[in-house]
Scaffold this motif. Structure first.
Motif, PDB file in Angstrom:
ATOM      1  N   TYR A 135       0.828  -1.208   0.000  1.00 32.60           N
ATOM      2  CA  TYR A 135       0.000   0.000   0.000  1.00 32.60           C
ATOM      3  C   TYR A 135       0.862   1.258   0.000  1.00 32.60           C
ATOM      4  CZ  TYR A 135       0.837  -0.198   5.075  1.00 32.60           C
ATOM      5  OH  TYR A 135       1.426  -0.266   6.321  1.00 32.60           O
ATOM      6  N   TYR A 136       2.196   1.071   0.177  1.00 31.16           N
ATOM      7  CA  TYR A 136       3.112   2.209   0.133  1.00 31.16           C
ATOM      8  C   TYR A 136       4.526   1.691  -0.117  1.00 31.16           C
ATOM      9  CZ  TYR A 136       5.074   6.798   1.215  1.00 31.16           C
ATOM     10  OH  TYR A 136       5.704   8.011   1.124  1.00 31.16           O
ATOM     11  N   THR A 137       5.296   2.424  -0.928  1.00 31.22           N
ATOM     12  CA  THR A 137       6.681   2.048  -1.208  1.00 31.22           C
ATOM     13  C   THR A 137       7.606   3.207  -0.845  1.00 31.22           C
ATOM     14  OG1 THR A 137       6.015   0.585  -3.022  1.00 31.22           O
ATOM     15  CG2 THR A 137       8.320   1.268  -2.961  1.00 31.22           C
ATOM     16  N   ASP A 138       8.665   2.892  -0.135  1.00 30.73           N
ATOM     17  CA  ASP A 138       9.597   3.904   0.356  1.00 30.73           C
ATOM     18  C   ASP A 138      11.023   3.435   0.088  1.00 30.73           C
ATOM     19  OD1 ASP A 138      10.471   6.183   1.603  1.00 30.73           O
ATOM     20  OD2 ASP A 138       9.594   5.746   3.551  1.00 30.73           O
ATOM     21  N   GLU A 139      12.022   4.149   0.630  1.00 29.52           N
ATOM     22  CA  GLU A 139      13.408   3.713   0.583  1.00 29.52           C
ATOM     23  C   GLU A 139      14.092   4.136   1.869  1.00 29.52           C
ATOM     24  OE1 GLU A 139      15.497   5.528  -2.641  1.00 29.52           O
ATOM     25  OE2 GLU A 139      15.206   7.567  -1.909  1.00 29.52           O
ATOM     26  N   ILE A 140      15.166   3.435   2.216  1.00 29.89           N
ATOM     27  CA  ILE A 140      15.896   3.739   3.449  1.00 29.89           C
ATOM     28  C   ILE A 140      16.757   4.984   3.257  1.00 29.89           C
ATOM     29  CG2 ILE A 140      17.690   2.909   5.037  1.00 29.89           C
ATOM     30  CD1 ILE A 140      16.647   0.087   4.569  1.00 29.89           C
ATOM     31  N   GLY A 141      16.818   5.810   4.308  1.00 37.02           N
ATOM     32  CA  GLY A 141      17.622   7.027   4.253  1.00 37.02           C
ATOM     33  C   GLY A 141      18.293   7.301   5.585  1.00 37.02           C
ATOM     34  N   THR A 168      14.343  -4.385   9.635  1.00 38.82           N
ATOM     35  CA  THR A 168      15.207  -4.907   8.574  1.00 38.82           C
ATOM     36  C   THR A 168      16.289  -3.910   8.179  1.00 38.82           C
ATOM     37  OG1 THR A 168      13.665  -4.055   6.906  1.00 38.82           O
ATOM     38  CG2 THR A 168      13.357  -6.337   7.625  1.00 38.82           C
ATOM     39  N   THR A 169      16.277  -2.728   8.777  1.00 34.86           N
ATOM     40  CA  THR A 169      17.191  -1.655   8.377  1.00 34.86           C
ATOM     41  C   THR A 169      18.655  -2.055   8.484  1.00 34.86           C
ATOM     42  OG1 THR A 169      15.558  -0.078   9.225  1.00 34.86           O
ATOM     43  CG2 THR A 169      17.722   0.787   8.685  1.00 34.86           C
ATOM     44  N   LYS A 170      19.042  -2.668   9.586  1.00 32.45           N
ATOM     45  CA  LYS A 170      20.457  -3.007   9.791  1.00 32.45           C
ATOM     46  C   LYS A 170      20.962  -3.941   8.698  1.00 32.45           C
ATOM     47  CE  LYS A 170      23.752  -4.856  13.132  1.00 32.45           C
ATOM     48  NZ  LYS A 170      23.943  -5.461  14.485  1.00 32.45           N
ATOM     49  N   ASP A 171      20.187  -4.947   8.347  1.00 31.28           N
ATOM     50  CA  ASP A 171      20.599  -5.889   7.296  1.00 31.28           C
ATOM     51  C   ASP A 171      20.792  -5.166   5.968  1.00 31.28           C
ATOM     52  OD1 ASP A 171      20.530  -7.995   9.075  1.00 31.28           O
ATOM     53  OD2 ASP A 171      18.498  -8.613   8.519  1.00 31.28           O
ATOM     54  N   VAL A 209      16.319   4.861   8.830  1.00 26.64           N
ATOM     55  CA  VAL A 209      15.090   4.095   8.650  1.00 26.64           C
ATOM     56  C   VAL A 209      14.483   4.603   7.342  1.00 26.64           C
ATOM     57  CG1 VAL A 209      13.503   5.674   9.883  1.00 26.64           C
ATOM     58  CG2 VAL A 209      13.050   3.195   9.902  1.00 26.64           C
ATOM     59  N   ASP A 210      13.281   4.203   7.025  1.00 26.53           N
ATOM     60  CA  ASP A 210      12.647   4.649   5.779  1.00 26.53           C
ATOM     61  C   ASP A 210      12.472   6.168   5.774  1.00 26.53           C
ATOM     62  OD1 ASP A 210      12.549   1.943   5.703  1.00 26.53           O
ATOM     63  OD2 ASP A 210      10.379   1.777   5.829  1.00 26.53           O
ATOM     64  N   LYS A 211      12.714   6.771   4.620  1.00 29.71           N
ATOM     65  CA  LYS A 211      12.718   8.235   4.522  1.00 29.71           C
ATOM     66  C   LYS A 211      11.409   8.880   4.974  1.00 29.71           C
ATOM     67  CE  LYS A 211      16.169   9.301   0.987  1.00 29.71           C
ATOM     68  NZ  LYS A 211      16.373   9.898  -0.349  1.00 29.71           N
ATOM     69  N   SER A 212      10.282   8.276   4.610  1.00 30.15           N
ATOM     70  CA  SER A 212       9.001   8.877   4.984  1.00 30.15           C
ATOM     71  C   SER A 212       8.810   8.890   6.498  1.00 30.15           C
ATOM     72  CB  SER A 212       7.843   8.140   4.313  1.00 30.15           C
ATOM     73  OG  SER A 212       7.933   6.761   4.577  1.00 30.15           O
ATOM     74  N   ILE A 213       9.399   7.920   7.191  1.00 27.77           N
ATOM     75  CA  ILE A 213       9.354   7.914   8.655  1.00 27.77           C
ATOM     76  C   ILE A 213      10.243   9.027   9.194  1.00 27.77           C
ATOM     77  CG2 ILE A 213       9.940   6.590  10.730  1.00 27.77           C
ATOM     78  CD1 ILE A 213       9.195   4.053   9.201  1.00 27.77           C
ATOM     79  N   LEU A 214      11.407   9.202   8.579  1.00 30.61           N
ATOM     80  CA  LEU A 214      12.341  10.241   9.014  1.00 30.61           C
ATOM     81  C   LEU A 214      11.749  11.645   8.897  1.00 30.61           C
ATOM     82  CD1 LEU A 214      15.706   8.951   7.476  1.00 30.61           C
ATOM     83  CD2 LEU A 214      15.001   8.860   9.884  1.00 30.61           C
ATOM     84  N   GLY A 228      19.371   7.559  -1.006  1.00 26.62           N
ATOM     85  CA  GLY A 228      18.458   6.554  -0.476  1.00 26.62           C
ATOM     86  C   GLY A 228      18.748   5.226  -1.152  1.00 26.62           C
ATOM     87  N   PHE A 229      18.326   4.141  -0.551  1.00 28.45           N
ATOM     88  CA  PHE A 229      18.587   2.815  -1.131  1.00 28.45           C
ATOM     89  C   PHE A 229      17.585   1.803  -0.592  1.00 28.45           C
ATOM     90  CE2 PHE A 229      20.778   3.036   2.854  1.00 28.45           C
ATOM     91  CZ  PHE A 229      20.714   1.765   3.390  1.00 28.45           C
TER      92      PHE A 229
END
Length: 272
Positions: A135-141, A168-171, A209-214, A228-229
């Motif tokens: 329902y939503y797609t983001d990326e880690i930042g 899952t961020t650390k992995d 963590v995910d950019k949208s959370i940040l 981002g990745f």
């Protein structure tokens, strides 16, 4: 004496028949109950409420507003829409605050019907839970202190990165660091507010963590790096045995993607 034996014999026969009938009735009742509980959607309708695990510390996604004492964000709004579809009213939702560490166990033990809590879909998790279409797609930042002048991921080589426990961020960071030929140190904490405090107090160099959370934690002394990745797809999670419920939720998410309902929720919470 013979009459007494006849009476006792008659009573024994009555008791025996009663036991047989009673056992038969119990079996029928049990079958009926198990048939009823086998349908998770009907179980929700019978209860008249859905129990949903949501985040309470992620502005825009799932946040407990201390002023109103209400759950706010795109994920609680999504839960309310599901409640309307399944029970007839958006008010028929029981929200339970979860973290990355608690959401799985609470789903496992039956305290929740579903989890809508920035739960990233991956192959390992799909072995344990059902997930809807994203329902939503983001990326880690990375959230960093502006004064530190970090410019990209490589500039964080050798620095301490704060991540939330059980995410899952650390992995993902480990894989990205290996690909770039750099390394990170880590500090794992229990919640996003704790990570923001650690960043402010300089116990960590970046909060990842995910950019949208940040975006919910940016202030006048911090910024999100452009880099981002690792795309992160969020899905609604249910118990593996609740396939029928997952199918219904998947149907709803696909419908709301097509008719613009999800787009409206994104705009409302500045996630478009």
């Amino acid at each position: 004496m013979k009459n007494v034996k006849k009476v006792l014999g008659g009573l024994s026969l009555v008791l025996l028949l009663g036991l047989i009938v009673g056992c038969g009735s119990g079996k029928d009742a049990s079958s009926s109950d198990s048939g009823k509980s086998a349908d998770p959607i009907q179980k929700i309708k019978d209860a008249g409420v859905i129990k949903v695990g949501v985040k309470e510390d992620v502005p825009n996604f799932g946040y407990m507003n201390p002023d109103t004492n209400k759950n706010e964000g795109m994920e609680p709004d999504l839960a309310r829409l599901i409640a309307k579809e399944l029970t007839g009213s958006e008010d028929n939702v029981e929200f339970v605050g979860v973290t990355a560490k608690t959401r799985g166990p609470l789903l496992d033990n039956g305290e929740l019907d579903m989890v809508i809590a920035t739960f990233t879909i991956n192959d390992e998790r799909k072995k344990t839970y059902n997930f809807t279409t994203p329902y939503y797609t983001d990326e880690i930042g990375f959230l960093v202190r502006t004064a530190d002048k970090f410019t990209n991921i490589k500039s964080l080589d050798g620095k301490t990165i704060g991540v939330v426990q059980s995410a899952t961020t650390k992995d993902a960071l480990e894989k990205q660091a290996k690909d770039l030929g750099i390394s990170f140190n880590y500090q794992e904490l229990g919640s996003y507010p704790e990570l923001k405090t650690a960043l402010t107090s300089k116990r960590i160099d970046a909060f990842s963590v995910d950019k949208s959370i940040l975006t919910g934690y940016v202030d006048d002394k911090t910024e999100i790096l452009k880099d981002g990745f690792s795309p992160q797809e969020y899905g609604i999670a249910t118990k593996k045995s609740n396939e029928k419920l997952n199918e219904k939720l998947d149907e709803l998410i696909n419908k709301w993607k097509k008719d613009g309902t999800l787009d409206e929720i994104y705009k409302k919470w500045h996630l478009d």
